[in-house]
Design an enzyme around this catalytic site. Structure first.
Site, PDB file in Angstrom:
ATOM      1  N   SER A  60       0.843  -1.183   0.000  1.00  0.00           N
ATOM      2  CA  SER A  60       0.000   0.000   0.000  1.00  0.00           C
ATOM      3  C   SER A  60       0.895   1.256   0.000  1.00  0.00           C
ATOM      4  O   SER A  60       1.684   1.432  -0.913  1.00  0.00           O
ATOM      5  CB  SER A  60      -0.961  -0.031   1.182  1.00  0.00           C
ATOM      6  OG  SER A  60      -2.001   0.883   0.998  1.00  0.00           O
ATOM      7  N   ASP A 118      -9.598  -3.769  -5.710  1.00  0.00           N
ATOM      8  CA  ASP A 118      -9.098  -2.893  -4.652  1.00  0.00           C
ATOM      9  C   ASP A 118      -9.643  -1.487  -4.871  1.00  0.00           C
ATOM     10  O   ASP A 118      -9.473  -0.907  -5.943  1.00  0.00           O
ATOM     11  CB  ASP A 118      -7.565  -2.896  -4.688  1.00  0.00           C
ATOM     12  CG  ASP A 118      -6.946  -2.226  -3.463  1.00  0.00           C
ATOM     13  OD1 ASP A 118      -7.665  -1.505  -2.745  1.00  0.00           O
ATOM     14  OD2 ASP A 118      -5.747  -2.417  -3.239  1.00  0.00           O
ATOM     15  N   HIS A 156      -8.383  -4.894  -1.257  1.00  0.00           N
ATOM     16  CA  HIS A 156      -7.119  -4.311  -0.813  1.00  0.00           C
ATOM     17  C   HIS A 156      -6.301  -5.300   0.009  1.00  0.00           C
ATOM     18  O   HIS A 156      -5.076  -5.263  -0.010  1.00  0.00           O
ATOM     19  CB  HIS A 156      -7.403  -3.049   0.013  1.00  0.00           C
ATOM     20  CG  HIS A 156      -6.191  -2.221   0.293  1.00  0.00           C
ATOM     21  ND1 HIS A 156      -5.461  -1.620  -0.700  1.00  0.00           N
ATOM     22  CD2 HIS A 156      -5.582  -1.885   1.458  1.00  0.00           C
ATOM     23  CE1 HIS A 156      -4.453  -0.938  -0.162  1.00  0.00           C
ATOM     24  NE2 HIS A 156      -4.504  -1.099   1.150  1.00  0.00           N
TER      25      HIS A 156
END
Length: 742
Positions: A585, A671, A706
């Site tokens: 991320s 995501d 995600h």
């Protein structure tokens, strides 16, 4: 012990998919950027889908020789995990709630049994002995994730709630991975679902105390939670009331019930200031009351409760955790009627003073105690104070449960307002997760009492004594000392030959706290020395540590990580040419940045759901969460200096003609936080510009979000894929003598 040194790499070079180039021009502040791969953003395009499938096929071919290693790591994870297990029951009202896992099943089963009320408070809050695989008399299954997930490509629960009388159970389910949930309500007396179904809600649900309505949150088109709504059971969803709508695109909205369940607490904020609004649940028509308006630019949390004075009279009081004249935050209590006055005239009573050495993370209340979460010397810990005398000269002394490790994490994992105990979760790098109940101090028990309820079992002959965790320090280019957590197998020799992995994140004041991980053991057992770099931008050393790694200080995050890498290379443990890097991320942005800044220092880089096209994303406020990112990175739309600074480090726009190491970008099609298009574009440009011959691959989970795919076995295989890529790239595929499953 499994040895897999026979794995071989393909002898014929494989050809990666090449996306067509369609120039798209972006112009801001006089700067023109031509992006040839922006067309990959069209998620509905058949051509884009086919290209992503081709990327997966290429990745599968390039890494096919790693399959035996992946399978070995998967089996190690599986072999160390007690697959039929359960959580420690936690009490809410008159029931004990817990979750079971069953061998061979992907998802947990949520259950409950009725609690006893004997009049002995501590005994009544002692969880029942629940055995793995053994059903208890009177056990009620609330939700079986395996049944719910059957036939679905994805399954995740985004929130559950039970009415105070225990009759109704609400749960929110995501079957796509896009973190939009469907809310359903079950009548636990009959097992039947109510006709009430609410689509497209966000995380978190809560019943009103009387059980007649349920509160939930809705996101806008940019995936920002912006409405809190109320659904009255038995009425059309179209009639649901909007309790509050937040129109500022840079502010995040959330809610919870106060600890004593008298108020609905709305939290509105960003990383730099906030606002809390309260609604009395017994007087909803009175509307919302603002505690401190956002115009005061104070970052705070507020908890309303009733505080008894020396005369026994209860006063409506607000508990504030705030940064007013306190960069590391502090705790105050304020009589509720003080907030009618201008801020400068309000009387706040200090409960926990500000300290440059201690970061106050938050505070809450039970009916008898204040519970405070603090961070000192990078370590998160818990403190409690009696409510009696709070904020006066008679205030009691803070009591802190004591633990015997140097590097650990302890945090409140649950508490009930009326309970005589708080539930504490504890873990360290090599101590499996523990659940404690801490009996709150009394005059008869002034230090409280720490009661171990469970330590998560680890199978396969695991022994913490086989591993070592130490705190070390790297020195950044500007002289800043950067804390490192260094993990290794005890048999690794300090002869500069081992392989190494550096892991980092460094954003949003998120701390990489010590925590046990079964999967990580598979790397350590192969002689890989792992460094967790606590770089600036995280929260390990307080608010200043965070501020020094955000906005126009963001590059400190990257250079700190490189300093950690240099420390490892010179540590005497590893060979400098056998170091890999990993992050996800915002940590994926970190991976992209260090790949550009120092590609020669890494043999391989794994970037999970990587935020590698950060400038382009933040320039478009219509994209998910973009406007919310301005408080973290700055606003490049309005500020030319921020634009220029971000342009100088954002990974996609700083790819250059150098020898890049092996790179794996791991992402998910659904995501909503970091769109798949960012790594898809990144790998295309990396391949086009690299002067080296190492493979650059993208692995995309077409049904995931995600956090990747759902289901524990699927997630274990995903982690095995990541770790096999690292171990193979470092030539560390075989277990150390005596290591591995026993």
């Amino acid at each position: 012990m499994t040895q897999i040194s026979g794995a071989t790499q393909p002898s014929t070079p494989l050809v990666p998919p090449v996306a067509k180039q369609v120039p798209t021009t972006r112009e801001h502040h006089g700067d023109v950027f031509v992006d040839n791969y922006e067309w990959l953003r069209d998620k509905e395009s058949v051509e884009v889908i086919e290209h992503l499938k081709a990327e997966n096929s290429y990745q599968e071919a390039v890494t096919a020789h790693q399959e035996p290693l992946r399978e070995a790591i998967f089996q190690e994870i599986k072999g160390r995990t007690l697959e039929t297990d359960l959580s420690v029951p936690h009490r809410k009202d008159d029931w004990w709630y817990y979750a079971r896992s069953v061998e061979g099943q992907e998802y947990g089963i949520h259950c409950r049994i009725r609690a006893a009320n004997s009049g002995n408070a501590v005994a009544d809050w002692t969880p029942p002995a629940v055995e793995p695989g053994v059903e208890l008399p009177g056990e009620v299954i609330l939700l079986d994730g395996n049944v719910e997930a059957e036939g679905k490509p994805f399954f995740a629960v985004g929130g559950t709630a039970v009415t105070r009388d225990g009759n109704l159970f609400a749960y929110a389910v995501d079957n796509a991975g896009d973190e939009r949930f469907t809310l359903r309500i079950k009548d636990l007396r009959t097992g039947e679902l109510l006709p009430d179904v609410v689509e497209n809600i966000f995380y978190g649900v809560a019943f009103s105390p009387d059980g007649t309505q349920i509160f939930y949150t809705v996101v806008d088109d940019s995936w920002r939670p912006y409405q809190v709504k109320s659904h009255v059971l038995g009425t059309p969803v179209s009639a649901d009331e909007v309790i509050y709508q937040e129109d500022d695109v840079a502010m995040w909205l959330g809610f919870e019930l106060s600890a004593d369940r008298r108020h609905l607490v709305l939290s509105i904020g960003c990383s730099e200031f906030s606002e809390t609004r309260l609604m009395r649940l017994d007087e909803p028509d009175a509307g919302l009351v603002t505690v401190i308006p956002r115009d005061e630019r104070i970052l705070y949390e507020a908890e309303p409760f009733l505080l008894a004075g020396p005369d026994g009279q209860e006063t409506e009081t607000i508990l504030l955790t705030h940064n007013k004249d306190a960069i590391n935050s502090m705790v105050s209590i304020v009589d509720a009627d003080e907030f009618i006055k201008p801020l400068a005239e309000q009387r706040w009573r200090t409960v926990v003073e500000h300290s440059d050495a201690v970061r106050v993370n938050g505070a809450g209340v039970t009916s008898t105690h204040l519970v405070v979460s603090v961070r000192q010397d990078t370590i998160e810990r818990v403190q409690v104070l009696p409510l009696e005398g709070l904020g006066t000269a008679a205030q009691g002394t803070a009591v802190e449960p004591a633990f015997d490790e140097e590097l650990y994490t302890a945090g409140v994992s649950g508490s009930d307002y009326s309970a005589p105990v708080i539930r504490i979760g504890y873990t360290s790098y090599f101590t499996p997760s523990r659940v404690y109940d801490f009996v709150l101090p009394t005059p008869e028990l002034p230090g409280g009492e720490l009661l171990l309820r469970k330590e998560s079992p680890v199978l396969g002959g695991y022994s913490a004594s086989d591993y070592v965790a130490t705190r070390e320090w790297a020195t950044a280019a500007d002289g800043t000392r950067v804390p490192l957590s260094v993990l290794r197998h005890v048999s690794v020799q300090e002869d500069s030959t081992a392989a190494g992995l550096v892991y980092g994140y460094g954003s949003y004041e998120v701390s990489m706290d010590p925590g046990f991980g079964i999967a990580r053991l598979s790397l350590l057992d192969r002689g890989i020395v792992m460094v967790i770099a606590h770089v600036r931008g995280g929260g390990e050393l307080g608010r200043r540590w965070y501020d020094d790694g955000k906005k126009l200080n963001k590059k400190n995050t990257f250079t700190d990580f490189i300093a950690a890498t240099d420390w490892l290379a010179a540590s005497g443990w590893v060979a400098p040419d056998r170091i890999a890097a990993m992050g996800g991320s915002a940590g994926g942005l970190l991976m992209g940045a260090v790949a550009n800044l120092a590609p020669e220092k890494y043999a391989a880089i794994v970037a999970a759901v990587p935020f590698v096209d950060a400038l382009n994303t933040i320039l478009d406020p219509e994209l998910p969460l973009s406007a919310l990112e301005w408080e973290e990175w700055g606003n490049p739309i309005t500020d030319p200096e921020v634009y220029e600074y971000m342009k100088s480090y954002t990974p996609y726009e700083n790819i250059r003609a150098v020898d890049y190491p092996k790179i794996a970008a791991v992402t998910s099609f659904n995501d909503t936080r970091v769109l798949y298009v960012e790594p898809a574009k990144w790998v295309q440009l990396l391949r086009a510009e690299t002067t080296g011959s190492e493979p650059i691959v993208m692995k995309i989970e077409m049904d995931g979000g995600h956090g990747g795919a759902s289901g524990r076995y699927v997630q274990w295989r995903e982690r095995a894929w990541d770790y096999a890529f690292v171990a193979d790239s470092l030539g560390a595929i075989d277990l150390l003598p005596g290591a591995g499953l026993k």
